[in-house]
Scaffold this motif. Structure first.
Motif, PDB file in Angstrom:
ATOM      1  N   ARG A 302     118.236 -29.139   2.704  1.00  8.95           N
ATOM      2  CA  ARG A 302     119.439 -29.925   2.447  1.00  8.95           C
ATOM      3  C   ARG A 302     119.091 -31.184   1.671  1.00  8.95           C
ATOM      4  O   ARG A 302     117.943 -31.639   1.666  1.00  8.95           O
ATOM      5  CB  ARG A 302     120.149 -30.293   3.751  1.00  8.95           C
ATOM      6  CG  ARG A 302     119.330 -31.152   4.698  1.00  8.95           C
ATOM      7  CD  ARG A 302     120.000 -31.256   6.061  1.00  8.95           C
ATOM      8  NE  ARG A 302     119.209 -32.021   7.014  1.00  8.95           N
ATOM      9  CZ  ARG A 302     119.308 -33.338   7.197  1.00  8.95           C
ATOM     10  NH1 ARG A 302     120.179 -34.036   6.488  1.00  8.95           N
ATOM     11  NH2 ARG A 302     118.554 -33.959   8.086  1.00  8.95           N
ATOM     12  N   LEU A 303     120.089 -31.746   1.009  1.00 13.50           N
ATOM     13  CA  LEU A 303     119.940 -32.994   0.276  1.00 13.50           C
ATOM     14  C   LEU A 303     119.673 -34.118   1.263  1.00 13.50           C
ATOM     15  O   LEU A 303     120.265 -34.169   2.340  1.00 13.50           O
ATOM     16  CB  LEU A 303     121.238 -33.261  -0.501  1.00 13.50           C
ATOM     17  CG  LEU A 303     121.206 -34.309  -1.599  1.00 13.50           C
ATOM     18  CD1 LEU A 303     120.285 -33.873  -2.731  1.00 13.50           C
ATOM     19  CD2 LEU A 303     122.623 -34.546  -2.135  1.00 13.50           C
ATOM     20  N   MET A 304     118.763 -35.033   0.882  1.00 15.10           N
ATOM     21  CA  MET A 304     118.386 -36.133   1.772  1.00 15.10           C
ATOM     22  C   MET A 304     118.713 -37.478   1.124  1.00 15.10           C
ATOM     23  O   MET A 304     118.777 -37.589  -0.114  1.00 15.10           O
ATOM     24  CB  MET A 304     116.889 -36.067   2.071  1.00 15.10           C
ATOM     25  CG  MET A 304     116.468 -34.827   2.859  1.00 15.10           C
ATOM     26  SD  MET A 304     117.072 -34.859   4.559  1.00 15.10           S
ATOM     27  CE  MET A 304     116.013 -36.129   5.263  1.00 15.10           C
ATOM     28  N   PRO A 305     118.898 -38.530   1.933  1.00  8.25           N
ATOM     29  CA  PRO A 305     119.110 -39.865   1.362  1.00  8.25           C
ATOM     30  C   PRO A 305     117.937 -40.284   0.489  1.00  8.25           C
ATOM     31  O   PRO A 305     116.810 -39.803   0.666  1.00  8.25           O
ATOM     32  CB  PRO A 305     119.228 -40.767   2.594  1.00  8.25           C
ATOM     33  CG  PRO A 305     119.633 -39.859   3.704  1.00  8.25           C
ATOM     34  CD  PRO A 305     118.988 -38.540   3.411  1.00  8.25           C
ATOM     35  N   ILE A 306     118.176 -41.200  -0.424  1.00  3.40           N
ATOM     36  CA  ILE A 306     117.111 -41.678  -1.313  1.00  3.40           C
ATOM     37  C   ILE A 306     116.016 -42.375  -0.499  1.00  3.40           C
ATOM     38  O   ILE A 306     116.281 -42.981   0.538  1.00  3.40           O
ATOM     39  CB  ILE A 306     117.659 -42.653  -2.372  1.00  3.40           C
ATOM     40  CG1 ILE A 306     118.330 -43.861  -1.696  1.00  3.40           C
ATOM     41  CG2 ILE A 306     118.615 -41.939  -3.324  1.00  3.40           C
ATOM     42  CD1 ILE A 306     118.652 -44.997  -2.645  1.00  3.40           C
ATOM     43  N   GLY A 307     114.775 -42.239  -0.958  1.00  4.72           N
ATOM     44  CA  GLY A 307     113.673 -43.010  -0.387  1.00  4.72           C
ATOM     45  C   GLY A 307     113.148 -42.523   0.949  1.00  4.72           C
ATOM     46  O   GLY A 307     112.505 -43.288   1.663  1.00  4.72           O
ATOM     47  N   THR A 308     113.387 -41.258   1.305  1.00  7.95           N
ATOM     48  CA  THR A 308     112.865 -40.778   2.590  1.00  7.95           C
ATOM     49  C   THR A 308     111.435 -40.276   2.475  1.00  7.95           C
ATOM     50  O   THR A 308     110.796 -39.986   3.478  1.00  7.95           O
ATOM     51  CB  THR A 308     113.739 -39.637   3.153  1.00  7.95           C
ATOM     52  OG1 THR A 308     113.717 -38.539   2.239  1.00  7.95           O
ATOM     53  CG2 THR A 308     115.161 -40.106   3.384  1.00  7.95           C
ATOM     54  N   ARG A 309     110.921 -40.117   1.260  1.00  2.86           N
ATOM     55  CA  ARG A 309     109.561 -39.639   1.062  1.00  2.86           C
ATOM     56  C   ARG A 309     108.722 -40.734   0.398  1.00  2.86           C
ATOM     57  O   ARG A 309     109.182 -41.856   0.206  1.00  2.86           O
ATOM     58  CB  ARG A 309     109.561 -38.369   0.206  1.00  2.86           C
ATOM     59  CG  ARG A 309     110.324 -37.192   0.826  1.00  2.86           C
ATOM     60  CD  ARG A 309     109.670 -36.724   2.118  1.00  2.86           C
ATOM     61  NE  ARG A 309     110.214 -35.450   2.573  1.00  2.86           N
ATOM     62  CZ  ARG A 309     111.234 -35.309   3.405  1.00  2.86           C
ATOM     63  NH1 ARG A 309     111.858 -36.390   3.862  1.00  2.86           N
ATOM     64  NH2 ARG A 309     111.646 -34.109   3.783  1.00  2.86           N
ATOM     65  N   LEU A 310     107.498 -40.415   0.028  1.00  4.80           N
ATOM     66  CA  LEU A 310     106.606 -41.382  -0.609  1.00  4.80           C
ATOM     67  C   LEU A 310     106.877 -41.453  -2.111  1.00  4.80           C
ATOM     68  O   LEU A 310     107.347 -40.485  -2.717  1.00  4.80           O
ATOM     69  CB  LEU A 310     105.149 -40.987  -0.365  1.00  4.80           C
ATOM     70  CG  LEU A 310     104.674 -41.037   1.097  1.00  4.80           C
ATOM     71  CD1 LEU A 310     103.271 -40.469   1.200  1.00  4.80           C
ATOM     72  CD2 LEU A 310     104.703 -42.457   1.627  1.00  4.80           C
ATOM     73  N   PRO A 311     106.537 -42.596  -2.747  1.00  3.97           N
ATOM     74  CA  PRO A 311     106.764 -42.727  -4.192  1.00  3.97           C
ATOM     75  C   PRO A 311     105.637 -42.108  -5.004  1.00  3.97           C
ATOM     76  O   PRO A 311     104.516 -41.940  -4.515  1.00  3.97           O
ATOM     77  CB  PRO A 311     106.786 -44.241  -4.391  1.00  3.97           C
ATOM     78  CG  PRO A 311     105.845 -44.756  -3.345  1.00  3.97           C
ATOM     79  CD  PRO A 311     106.029 -43.853  -2.145  1.00  3.97           C
ATOM     80  N   ASN A 312     105.925 -41.802  -6.254  1.00  5.52           N
ATOM     81  CA  ASN A 312     104.865 -41.342  -7.163  1.00  5.52           C
ATOM     82  C   ASN A 312     104.023 -42.556  -7.582  1.00  5.52           C
ATOM     83  O   ASN A 312     104.321 -43.693  -7.176  1.00  5.52           O
ATOM     84  CB  ASN A 312     105.467 -40.570  -8.342  1.00  5.52           C
ATOM     85  CG  ASN A 312     105.917 -41.472  -9.485  1.00  5.52           C
ATOM     86  OD1 ASN A 312     106.155 -42.675  -9.315  1.00  5.52           O
ATOM     87  ND2 ASN A 312     106.047 -40.910 -10.663  1.00  5.52           N
TER      88      ASN A 312
END
Length: 602
Positions: A302-312
């Motif tokens: 499913r689509l997730m809110p922005i910024g839930t993972r680590l940045p590049n």
């Protein structure tokens, strides 16, 4: 009404004129698939993923170097800077896009879609073009360019996150007021989970309308915060920044890690994913939202809110997975390592949350029609967008700079110090053409001269790359010379011990090894001096520019890079001395090389 307000209103009215098309569900399930990941390194050190702070709806994961523009109702749109070391606005950097599929490799049959190709990148803004608060935030992330180097960081800006549903609604609510000159509409507080999701199910035209309305709102209310190409010139110069979709080259260069990663890492299938305490890349699931169910069926994805993972490595979130992202230009196929000349639908980058891990790589791209089968604007439930800040490529304030750079293009004097610019054969040919009375002959000579200048420009680009390689290889030769010397010192000490103990057989054996070592050392010094002679054939401007690029690369290699940096610095100095003296003394060169290896006091 001022020209500015007329222009802003026209932007919005044009945008609104496209509104009103009835929505249609687009099928965003891609027909073609590609594959896997690879590679490491990071710029701002990624912080562990955690719950989103609802007090920071627009910037849940603040990082050093963030810059932002206001949004209506007190929000902000956060951006990251991407720089390219260049000699100015007309210069650029050649980069690799896509992926070089090999025959038999999964994905090979779609090489004409996402295959390897070359393109070029540059920024439109220098540090001086930025508002003071942006300059303060961005400056620490830029390289230190030494005095005398012709290079400087040229920047563009790209959204740190995908545009959210909340941000999209805030901006589009201003459209009518901007067009009519009415009072701004009342703000509606939206802290819902849905408002923090990337805005999807919108057409390419709607994404462009968002950019148009937001640009008009910024120019009316916050013009002073926008970067200006040629800041300090007149307000009507044309260099004021505006919001738009990123180009495919801008998007992919930034998604790969831009100047925050090494050249090898930049060409990897996926950006480097450094995990603390781990030798290799961390699991992609820490950096991207995608379907982790085997087979890519879309279950539990499913689509997730922005910024839930680590940045590049550049500090961008969700460039892989979550919502796929539209870019500015129309789709072109890949032909013979370049973009092919026919234009199709719109380009979507980065993959989406329904993709399986095996299909995700930074160079992936999809093509979708602008219109659905029923004629309505194509909208996909998995496709959103992030924005970039652009400006005119040739604002009036940069005309002279662009013209001066253009005049130098294709001149033989740029290839060697031996040719004085005034005596450049291409310039002499210009004079001959101007003095030729026959128009036909003049036209023919003009074509010949343009072809000559194109060829010289190509040679110049190849020579620049070769000069950079020469500096790096000479630094490695210098490192080898130091290693030879250490080995010789150890052999001499061991031989002395053998002699002291009366072991003449071992002493003779070590003596032979020392003789071989000295021959190898002398040979390496000779190679180094040959490199000096080769380096002196390049102009000092080329050597200095490539030295700056080499330093950028070596700065990313903390152990070996520090040592090679000292070697490269000395080599560039030696090249300048060789250019002046046309000779080098091996004994002096060796002494200076070994002295540069001595440990320095802190």
């Amino acid at each position: 009404m001022s020209d500015l307000r007329i222009g802003a209103a026209a932007l919005v009215l044009t945008a609104l004129g496209l509104a009103g098309c009835s929505p249609a569900d687009g099928d965003d399930q891609p027909k073609a698939r590609a594959e896997a990941p690879a590679q490491p390194q990071a710029h701002p050190q990624p912080q562990a993923a955690g719950p989103v702070d609802t007090g920071k709806l627009d910037n849940p994961k603040p990082l050093p170097g963030d810059v932002s523009l206001p949004l209506p109702c007190g929000g902000e749109l956060v951006l990251r800077s991407v720089y390219v070391l260049a000699q100015g606005s007309l210069d650029d950097r050649e980069i690799s896009l896509g992926y070089p599929f090999s025959e038999g490799e999964a994905g090979y049959k779609q090489s004409f879609i996402s295959g390897y190709r070359r393109d070029f990148i540059n920024g439109q803004f220098s540090l001086a073009d930025l508002a003071p608060q942006w300059r303060k935030a961005v400056a620490p992330l830029l390289p230190n360019v030494e005095a005398g180097s012709p290079l400087k960081p040229m920047m563009y800006f790209i959204g740190k996150y995908e545009v959210t549903a909340r941000q999209y609604a805030q901006v589009m609510a201003q459209a009518q007021a901007l067009a009519d000159g009415d009072v701004q509409p009342a703000c509606q507080a939206d802290t819902s989970q849905a408002g923090r999701l990337p805005k999807v199910k919108l057409s390419r035209f709607e994404a462009e309308r968002f950019a148009a309305v937001y640009s008009a709102w910024l120019m009316k209310h916050h013009r002073d915060l926008l970067p200006v190409s040629g800041r300090g010139s007149s307000a009507e110069d044309g260099g004021v920044g505006f919001v738009r979709l990123p180009t495919e080259v801008e998007w992919e260069f930034a998604a790969r890690g831009g100047s925050a990663v090494s050249r090898q890492e930049l060409e990897g299938r996926l950006f480097p994913r450094k995990a603390e305490g781990a030798e290799g890349d961390g699991p992609l699931a820490d950096w991207a939202v995608f379907n982790q169910v085997a087979g890519g069926t879309g279950q539990a994805a499913r689509l997730m809110p922005i910024g839930t993972r680590l940045p590049n490595p550049l500090g961008l979130f969700d460039v892989i997975g979550n919502a796929a992202e539209m870019v500015q230009e129309s789709f072109q196929l890949v032909h013979a390592g370049r973009r092919q000349g026919a234009y199709g639908g719109f380009v979507v980058k980065g993959g989406n949350y329904l993709e399986g891990e095996g299909t995700l790589f930074t160079g992936m791209r999809r093509e979708y029609p602008l219109f659905a089968a029923d004629g309505t604007e194509q909208r996909n439930e998995t496709t959103g967008f992030r924005v970039a800040i652009g400006a005119l490529s040739a604002p009036r304030s940069r005309y002279q700079e662009l013209f001066d750079q253009w005049q130098k293009e294709g001149r033989l004097a740029s290839l060697t110090d031996d040719i004085d610019a005034a005596q450049d054969p291409t310039k002499r040919l210009d004079s001959i053409i101007a003095a030729t009375p026959d128009p036909r002959q003049q036209a023919e000579l003009g074509l010949v001269n343009e072809e000559l200048k194109r060829s010289v420009s190509l040679i110049a680009r190849q020579r620049e790359e070769a000069a950079g390689n020469l500096i790096q290889s000479a630094a490695l030769v210098a490192e080898t010379i130091n290693n030879y010397n250490i080995r010789l010192t150890n052999l001499s000490n061991t031989q002395a011990q053998a002699k002291a103990s009366g072991d003449q057989t071992s002493a003779r054996m070590y003596g032979a090894a020392i003789a071989n070592g000295r021959a190898a050392l002398d040979g390496a010094v000779a190679i180094y001096i040959d490199n000096l002679a080769s380096g002196a054939r390049y102009t000092d401007a080329v050597i200095q520019a490539q030295f700056q690029q080499v330093k950028e690369e070596l700065n990313r290699k903390p152990v070996l890079g520090n040592s090679l940096m000292a070697r490269a610095t000395l080599f560039v100095r030696h090249v300048g001395e060789y250019r002046q003296n046309r000779r080098a003394d091996p004994a002096t060169i060796l002494k200076e090389l070994l002295a540069s290896a001595a440990p320095r006091s802190p």
